[in-house]
Design a protein around this motif. Structure first.
Motif, PDB file in Angstrom:
ATOM      1  N   THR B  12     -14.500-143.485-101.757  1.00 27.04           N
ATOM      2  CA  THR B  12     -13.268-143.142-101.017  1.00 27.04           C
ATOM      3  C   THR B  12     -12.953-144.208 -99.979  1.00 27.04           C
ATOM      4  N   ILE B  13     -13.980-144.543 -99.208  1.00 23.30           N
ATOM      5  CA  ILE B  13     -13.755-145.477 -98.103  1.00 23.30           C
ATOM      6  C   ILE B  13     -13.382-146.855 -98.643  1.00 23.30           C
ATOM      7  N   MET B  16      -9.799-146.595 -99.899  1.00 30.02           N
ATOM      8  CA  MET B  16      -8.841-146.527 -98.791  1.00 30.02           C
ATOM      9  C   MET B  16      -8.644-147.915 -98.191  1.00 30.02           C
ATOM     10  N   THR B  17      -9.745-148.643 -98.025  1.00 30.83           N
ATOM     11  CA  THR B  17      -9.645-149.975 -97.434  1.00 30.83           C
ATOM     12  C   THR B  17      -8.841-150.903 -98.339  1.00 30.83           C
ATOM     13  N   ALA B  20      -5.249-149.963 -98.247  1.00 28.29           N
ATOM     14  CA  ALA B  20      -4.656-150.353 -96.971  1.00 28.29           C
ATOM     15  C   ALA B  20      -4.337-151.847 -96.962  1.00 28.29           C
ATOM     16  N   VAL B  21      -5.279-152.649 -97.442  1.00 29.50           N
ATOM     17  CA  VAL B  21      -5.040-154.092 -97.461  1.00 29.50           C
ATOM     18  C   VAL B  21      -3.871-154.420 -98.387  1.00 29.50           C
ATOM     19  N   ILE B  23      -1.339-152.569 -99.182  1.00 27.26           N
ATOM     20  CA  ILE B  23      -0.069-152.156 -98.581  1.00 27.26           C
ATOM     21  C   ILE B  23       0.351-153.156 -97.508  1.00 27.26           C
ATOM     22  N   LEU B  24      -0.647-153.652 -96.785  1.00 29.11           N
ATOM     23  CA  LEU B  24      -0.365-154.649 -95.757  1.00 29.11           C
ATOM     24  C   LEU B  24       0.279-155.898 -96.374  1.00 29.11           C
ATOM     25  N   ALA B  27       3.719-155.170 -97.280  1.00 36.43           N
ATOM     26  CA  ALA B  27       4.620-155.118 -96.126  1.00 36.43           C
ATOM     27  C   ALA B  27       4.977-156.525 -95.669  1.00 36.43           C
ATOM     28  N   TRP B  28       4.033-157.421 -95.868  1.00 37.22           N
ATOM     29  CA  TRP B  28       4.231-158.796 -95.415  1.00 37.22           C
ATOM     30  C   TRP B  28       5.213-159.537 -96.324  1.00 37.22           C
ATOM     31  N   GLN B  34      13.253-153.857-103.162  1.00 43.02           N
ATOM     32  CA  GLN B  34      14.018-153.446-101.981  1.00 43.02           C
ATOM     33  C   GLN B  34      15.115-154.424-101.626  1.00 43.02           C
ATOM     34  N   PHE B  61       4.048-152.615-105.234  1.00 38.96           N
ATOM     35  CA  PHE B  61       3.825-151.174-105.320  1.00 38.96           C
ATOM     36  C   PHE B  61       4.066-150.608-106.720  1.00 38.96           C
ATOM     37  N   PHE B  66      -2.017-151.697-108.244  1.00 36.02           N
ATOM     38  CA  PHE B  66      -1.818-150.757-107.149  1.00 36.02           C
ATOM     39  C   PHE B  66      -1.820-149.317-107.659  1.00 36.02           C
ATOM     40  N   LEU B 163      -2.764-133.139 -99.794  1.00 35.44           N
ATOM     41  CA  LEU B 163      -2.620-134.478-100.384  1.00 35.44           C
ATOM     42  C   LEU B 163      -2.447-134.386-101.899  1.00 35.44           C
ATOM     43  N   VAL B 170       5.236-135.926-106.036  1.00 33.91           N
ATOM     44  CA  VAL B 170       5.737-137.274-106.298  1.00 33.91           C
ATOM     45  C   VAL B 170       5.780-137.539-107.801  1.00 33.91           C
TER      46      VAL B 170
END
Ligand code: HEM
Lengths: 331, 465
Positions: B12-13, B16-17, B20-21, B23-24, B27-28, B34, B61, B66, B163, B170
């Motif tokens: 899980t951890i 998640m990491t 998260a990376v 998605i970062l 975002a960048w 979009q 995404f 992903f 969740l 979705v």
């Protein structure tokens, strides 16, 4: 801005600086420590009250909910850091966190006061922000950021009390790199790619080095009881911040769905908030899993703090675009 | 592979990491879906943009990478939830066992006192004080149990159910919903033929259309937009009006499971009459203004520039010899100007309204999921606390009764806070009744302890860790 609002805001700013110095003094004069800590907390309480009044006044003067641009959100952030510290210090005997919290508040005041006057003025809203959803969506986010900040600061104190001086220094370098990137991005025209590199590179290098440096313990400095206490404060602050962040993200989704017809569109700011959320979800699961030392968890909390800064301020100052760029003030 | 192989919190951890990376990074890098690929080229240059596209970063995404991570996290969450999280909800029904002195003294937080009063008087006081702090208190003989925040045991279960419901919602939407955007001028119609949907789509498009009857913009005094409005009619195939509504930003039209949102606003065309003959010229957005171009002959272009719907149109002419276009006239709406033989009348500007629409059949479930998740994470902030106490009569002092009380417990979170509160509580009781030096009491404690029936009790606290 009316005089009264300016006076109240300045009172709050000055209080944060004064309480910082009194906290610092309490460390220097160990005989009067208890009294000075009490005095510093009292000054901070005055600042908190003044800031509360300043924000309320601003709301009345602008005839809208006073949280719609970067300047106002900085006021809220400072307010929540002060309030969060004061609330936690009712339960916990927090001395070292005090100067860090008041310093944070002071830095954010300063950051806000350096913004171009156009940001501080009360301006009308663009159509997308004219909605009661704004006051449901934004405050929990700002308060959660403040709680994560407090968690990160406590994590520094925890590491210090656990004798991990080297890691404290390295983590502080990571934080400084991140904050410098934000500051440069706000007030100068340095190429955003360099700033992004400074932020990401500095954070990662600093945190990895701090992680590797955990093995080095300065035995003379270890105060296990205090380390344990601050470990708990980190956890407490995160467990208050996490639901607020969750609520902030979800209400943001509800608002977006209401206004644009889609509750999630991978807008950069949304994505970043989700990253931060996942980071703290990872923290919570690491904690429940019982396999991680308090010191490692503290470094995760510092990492979370950096993600929080990136989400909160990095977007505008490090050149990410998107729907949320209304906080932007440099074209 | 067995499901349990996925039921690891370490996985899980890690997931998640990684997510998260990712998605970062997403975002960048501006996302094609979009803002279009052009924006990526502008940001990074054509060559780099090409590489980024090759690696899937410009549409991160939707990459199998992903989606695969999300899929794994889902399986991981289901496995973990079923194996370890949901079963914990059973603890909610578990009663706290009554504990003796020996067990209580083993808790990290415990207090021992000898009070100058009778055992049941002291006990009653303790029970009242705990009840005041919202504990639920049970007493059996000289033993007491109290608990607070038990509902927090459900935090993980509720959050994870939330969740999983969110993922279900979705998924329903992505399989049956649709969405899109269309700029529509006044009198134009919005139908759903060009809408977007996912690859695994099994949904249906509505047979009706939306007609734009009017659209307008409201300004602040400064000229900045304050609000955009559109009057819409839902019409069926035969043109029959089924529904009418005015929409604005934050105030959409909902009809037949489809929502139509005011998302942008602009000027589409101007209507100009040349010597009385009206024609429409399309407007192009040029920074803050709109402009229409008309080629008069090989060399001469006429430019009509418009700053806003109620502003006059400015007429320019441009020929190659001139460095810049020359302004010929400024004509307010409804007026005309003569240029030699030609009379040009500015009739009106025709606005276009940007309509966003969507059908999201999974939305009700998603909203329920949002509620459940918020509830779950709020519960997770509550510390679950348990308190045990025993009081036994001790040797009277000067004929006055005394009792020996032992008090202890656990808190799953906020331990220091718990310790402080328990300390305060015992102090309050001590002060109220007065205490005897504890030295004499250890003997009493020994005696009391040996009287205890040595039943093996597994405590809830012990199973909770
Ligand atoms: C996706 C895979 C996930 C797995 C395998 C997983 C697994 C677990 C496990 C084993 C627990 C411990 C339950 C207990 O000891 O009572 C837990 C607790 C929890 N999880 Fe997750 N989890 C996942 C995702 C998430 C996510 C994305 C969130 C986001 C909010 C979340 C929120 C929580 C919360 C709030 C708790 C309770 C914490 C507490 O009681 O203090 N989980 N999870």
């Amino acid at each position: 801005m009316s005089d009264i609002q300016v006076t109240l805001t300045n009172t709050a700013g000055i209080s944060s600086v004064v309480s910082f110095w009194v906290f610092v003094g309490s460390n220097a004069l160990s005989k009067k420590k208890e009294h000075l800590v009490k005095a510093a907390q009292f000054v901070m309480l005055i600042g908190f009250a003044a800031l509360t009044a300043a924000i309320v006044t601003r709301g009345f003067e602008s005839d809208r909910f006073p949280l719609s641009n970067l300047y106002e959100s900085l006021l809220w952030f400072a307010w929540a850091v002060m309030g969060g510290y004061l609330a936690l210090s009712r339960t916990y005997d927090l001395k070292q966190l005090g100067w860090l919290a008041s310093l944070t508040a002071a830095v954010f005041f300063l950051y806000g006061s350096w913004l171009p006057a156009g940001q501080q003025e009360i301006k009308p809203l663009v159509p997308a922000l004219v909605s009661y959803w704004r006051q449901i969506h934004v405050p929990p986010l700002i308060v959660s950021y403040a709680m994560f900040f407090i968690a990160g600061l406590s994590a520094f104190v925890q590491l210090w009390q656990a004798g991990r001086l080297r890691s404290v220094l390295l983590a502080a370098i990571a934080l400084t790199a991140g904050l410098s990137a934000i500051g440069l991005g706000t007030f100068t025209d340095v190429n955003t790619f360099y700033l992004q590199a400074l932020f990401v590179g500095g954070s990662i290098a600093g945190l990895v080095a701090a992680w590797l440096g955990l093995g080095k313990i300065s035995e003379a400095k270890v105060n296990e009881k205090r380390a344990e206490l601050y470990d708990e404060v980190v956890y407490r602050a995160i467990m208050i911040g996490f639901p607020l962040l969750t609520i902030g993200i979800i209400t943001g989704g509800l608002w977006a769905n209401h206004a644009w017809g889609s509750y999630w569109s991978w807008d950069p700011k949304e994505s970043m908030a989700l990253t931060t959320w996942l980071g703290y979800a990872a923290y919570i699961h690491l904690r429940i899993h019982h396999e991680c030392s308090s010191e490692k968890l503290s470094l995760v909390a510092v990492g979370g703090m950096l993600l929080t800064v990136l989400t909160y301020l990095g977007f505008n100052s490090l050149g990410f675009g998107g729907l949320h760029s209304y906080g932007k003030f440099k074209d | 592979m067995r499901l349990s192989a996925f039921a690891s919190v370490k996985l899980t951890i890690a997931l998640m990491t990684l997510i998260a990376v990712s998605i970062l990074v997403g975002a960048w890098c501006p996302q094609e879906s979009q803002v279009g690929f052009q924006k990526v080229v502008e940001t990074f240059g054509a060559e780099n943009a090409g590489y980024l596209r090759q690696w899937g970063i410009t549409d991160l995404f939707h990459t199998p990478f992903f989606l695969g991570l999300i899929g794994m996290l889902t399986v991981n969450m289901i496995a973990c939830s079923v194996q370890r999280v949901f079963p914990k909800a059973r603890l909610l029904k578990q009663k706290m066992p009554y504990l003796g002195e020996k067990e209580i003294s083993k808790f990290p937080v415990s207090r021992e006192m000898v009070l100058k009063t009778e055992a049941d008087v002291a006990f009653k006081e303790l029970a009242e004080a705990l009840k005041k702090q919202q504990y639920s208190v049970q007493i059996q003989g000289n033993k007491l149990t109290a608990e607070w925040g038990k509902i927090a045991l459900l935090a993980a279960t509720i959050t994870h159910i939330g969740l999983l419901s969110l993922l279900a919602g979705v998924t329903i939407t992505s399989w049956t919903g649709f969405n899109g955007f269309k700029p529509v001028p006044i009198g134009g119609k919005l139908n759903f033929g060009e809408s977007e949907h996912s690859k695994l789509w099994i949904g249906k498009l509505p047979p009706w259309e939306v007609r734009v009857d009017d659209t307008r913009r409201e300004n602040y005094a400064s000229g900045d937009p304050k609000q955009w409005y559109s009057n819409l009619s839902v019409v069926d195939k035969d043109g029959k009006v089924l529904h009418k509504q005015e929409i604005s930003v934050n105030n959409p039209l909902s009809y037949g499971g489809v929502d139509v949102y005011q998302s942008s606003w602009g000027l589409d065309a101007i209507e100009i009459a040349f010597n009385g003959r009206p024609t429409q010229l399309p407007l192009r957005q040029m920074g803050g203004t709109h402009a229409a171009f008309m080629q008069l002959d090989e060399n001469t272009t006429m430019i009509f520039s418009l700053r806003g719907q109620d502003k006059p149109v400015r007429v320019f002419a441009k020929i190659p010899e001139w460095q810049q276009p020359k302004m010929l006239a400024e004509i307010p709406a409804g007026y005309a100007s003569k240029f030699g033989e030609v009379q040009i009348a500015y009739l009106k500007a025709i606005p276009v309204t940007g309509l966003q629409y969507k059908s999201d059949p999974g939305l009700p479930l998603t909203y329920v999921a949002f509620g459940i998740i918020m509830l779950g994470v709020m519960l997770a902030a509550i510390p679950f606390r348990q308190v045990w106490a025993v009081a036994v009569a001790a040797d009277p002092i000067d004929g006055a009764p005394t009792c020996h009380m032992l008090l202890g417990g656990t808190s799953k979170k906020a331990k220091t806070d718990f310790e402080r509160k328990l300390e305060k509580l015992s102090q309050k009781i001590s002060v109220k009744f007065g205490t005897v030096e504890l030295a004499t009491s250890s003997a009493a404690a020994e005696a009391a302890a040996s009287q205890e029936k040595k039943t093996e009790v597994e405590t809830t606290a012990a199973t909770n860790g």
